[in-house]
Design an enzyme around this catalytic site. Structure first.
Site, mmCIF file in Angstrom:
data_model
loop_
_atom_site.group_PDB
_atom_site.id
_atom_site.type_symbol
_atom_site.label_atom_id
_atom_site.label_comp_id
_atom_site.label_asym_id
_atom_site.label_seq_id
_atom_site.Cartn_x
_atom_site.Cartn_y
_atom_site.Cartn_z
ATOM 1 N N ARG A 1 -34.518 110.158 60.957
ATOM 2 C CA ARG A 1 -35.816 110.107 61.641
ATOM 3 C C ARG A 1 -36.908 110.377 60.619
ATOM 4 O O ARG A 1 -36.731 111.156 59.683
ATOM 5 C CB ARG A 1 -35.891 111.152 62.764
ATOM 6 C CG ARG A 1 -34.921 110.923 63.904
ATOM 7 C CD ARG A 1 -35.224 109.637 64.680
ATOM 8 N NE ARG A 1 -36.565 109.624 65.216
ATOM 9 C CZ ARG A 1 -36.905 110.152 66.397
ATOM 10 N NH1 ARG A 1 -35.986 110.760 67.146
ATOM 11 N NH2 ARG A 1 -38.134 110.072 66.843
ATOM 12 N N PRO B 1 -39.522 109.341 75.053
ATOM 13 C CA PRO B 1 -40.520 110.299 75.540
ATOM 14 C C PRO B 1 -40.180 111.722 75.117
ATOM 15 O O PRO B 1 -39.010 112.097 75.027
ATOM 16 C CB PRO B 1 -40.437 110.150 77.061
ATOM 17 C CG PRO B 1 -39.047 109.676 77.309
ATOM 18 C CD PRO B 1 -38.738 108.761 76.156
ATOM 19 N N GLU B 2 -41.204 112.491 74.852
ATOM 20 C CA GLU B 2 -40.993 113.904 74.577
ATOM 21 C C GLU B 2 -41.067 114.666 75.907
ATOM 22 O O GLU B 2 -41.377 114.109 76.959
ATOM 23 C CB GLU B 2 -41.998 114.390 73.546
ATOM 24 C CG GLU B 2 -41.940 113.538 72.271
ATOM 25 C CD GLU B 2 -42.299 114.264 70.995
ATOM 26 O OE1 GLU B 2 -42.282 115.505 70.972
ATOM 27 O OE2 GLU B 2 -42.583 113.571 69.995
ATOM 28 N N ARG C 1 -26.024 123.365 78.346
ATOM 29 C CA ARG C 1 -25.726 122.863 77.000
ATOM 30 C C ARG C 1 -26.996 122.630 76.179
ATOM 31 O O ARG C 1 -26.927 122.421 74.968
ATOM 32 C CB ARG C 1 -24.915 121.570 77.082
ATOM 33 C CG ARG C 1 -23.506 121.760 77.615
ATOM 34 C CD ARG C 1 -22.665 120.522 77.390
ATOM 35 N NE ARG C 1 -23.112 119.375 78.167
ATOM 36 C CZ ARG C 1 -22.684 119.076 79.381
ATOM 37 N NH1 ARG C 1 -21.802 119.861 79.988
ATOM 38 N NH2 ARG C 1 -23.129 118.008 80.020
ATOM 39 N N LYS D 1 -35.663 116.574 77.876
ATOM 40 C CA LYS D 1 -35.854 115.148 78.123
ATOM 41 C C LYS D 1 -35.020 114.636 79.293
ATOM 42 O O LYS D 1 -34.905 113.430 79.508
ATOM 43 C CB LYS D 1 -35.520 114.365 76.853
ATOM 44 C CG LYS D 1 -36.389 114.782 75.658
ATOM 45 C CD LYS D 1 -36.027 114.032 74.390
ATOM 46 C CE LYS D 1 -36.877 114.518 73.210
ATOM 47 N NZ LYS D 1 -36.601 113.757 71.979
ATOM 48 N N ASN E 1 -40.187 113.864 67.787
ATOM 49 C CA ASN E 1 -40.679 113.711 66.423
ATOM 50 C C ASN E 1 -42.127 114.161 66.251
ATOM 51 O O ASN E 1 -42.501 114.709 65.211
ATOM 52 C CB ASN E 1 -40.536 112.251 65.978
ATOM 53 C CG ASN E 1 -40.214 112.138 64.505
ATOM 54 O OD1 ASN E 1 -39.765 113.093 63.888
ATOM 55 N ND2 ASN E 1 -40.463 110.975 63.936
#
Length: 309
Positions: A298, A2-3, A160, A52, A201
């Site tokens: 990717r 999932p984005e 981070r 995410k 992506n």
């Protein structure tokens, strides 16, 4: 995977259906028994997302929303939440949690609306975590990460990560600072969660196309004006993804009006994207053939006509 818009929708879903509720927490699968014991009987006082990552904050009901423990979940490629409950539970949110993750979110409700609510059904499949209130339940299956951490550890995880376009009050400054110090290709940096959190992506390919940016442009060569425009476009696209529950990046003037049969063309998925998964097809804007290549293992979709250096 999932984005970021899907995870923010999940956080909103948890707030709507479990916020302020004391929850029974278990691990039907058995792999999260120790963590479940730490959370069992606590109240969900906060649900938030960064990129995410989903953070569910638990604490005592009487302590004015203080978070004592955090359930951190990263769904990864295979993780999913499913929800079910009574009519009040189902009606508490118009936003569905993603069961099939990716371009669109699908609300899954395991309850039978024809029967009175009598508690959650037996777990189906490998349920890592089950959350149960008096009105409904949520089951987590297949996450990449699922752990109980302290609020301080949760803050360290967020520190981070790069800035999240969906976090209110976040501007382009940190994004520009992280991009400008790198010689790495912009298309690679856009997938680095330490540069910008929540972009996957689809948003990578579509935002670069919409801004006419070549994916191989070194990060340090991105000027402030173009970088700011890229960030602001991500904010617009991802907010729209939260609202719709699916990613649609095309502008109305670039969509097909009819399909091959002469019927009105559907908006999604046929008209949803400019370049993502459209390799071999003509660009909606310039007519050049859309291409696909690999970048950091990717698939990268781009238009040589609109995104030339």
């Amino acid at each position: 995977m999932p984005e970021g818009h899907s995870v923010h929708r999940l956080a909103r879903q948890f707030t709507d259906v479990f916020g302020g509720e004391r929850l029974r927490v278990s691990s039907p699968q058995g792999r999260f028994e120790a963590g479940a014991r730490l959370l069992d009987g606590a109240t969900l006082v906060q649900a938030r997302a960064h990129g995410k990552q989903l953070f569910l904050g638990f604490g005592p009901a009487h302590d004015d929303g203080a978070v004592q423990s955090v359930l951190r979940v990263h769904l990864g490629l295979y993780g999913a939440w499913s929800f079910g409950g009574d009519e009040t539970f189902r009606g508490a949110s118009s936003i569905g949690a993603p069961r099939k993750m990716g371009e669109t979110d699908t609300f899954t409700d395991d309850a039978d609306a024809s029967r009175p609510y009598a508690g959650p059904p037996p777990p189906v499949g490998q349920v890592r975590v089950r959350l149960v209130s008096d009105r409904g339940w949520a089951d987590l299956r297949g996450p990449t990460a699922c752990e109980v951490i302290t609020p301080e550890e949760a803050a360290a995880v967020v520190a981070r990560l790069g800035p999240d376009p969906l976090v209110p009050g976040t501007g382009p400054e940190e994004f520009l600072a992280r991009v400008s110090r790198r010689r790495v290709a912009l298309g690679q940096l856009m997938m680095d969660q330490a540069v910008v959190a929540g972009v996957g992506n689809i948003y990578r390919a579509e935002s670069l196309f919409r801004q006419g940016l070549n994916p191989w442009l070194p990060g340090r060569s991105l000027n402030e004006e173009a970088g700011t425009a890229l960030w602001e476009d991500l904010v617009t696209l991802m907010r729209d993804g939260v609202r719709r529950g699916k990613i649609i990046t095309t502008r109305p003037e670039h969509r097909d009006s009819l399909d091959e049969t002469g019927a009105p063309a559907p908006l999604w998925p046929d008209n949803a994207y400019y370049v993502y998964q459209r390799d071999g097809l003509s660009c909606r804007v310039c007519g050049v053939q859309v291409r696909v290549t690999d970048m950091q293992a990717r698939k990268l979709y781009w238009c040589p006509g609109c995104q030339s250096l």
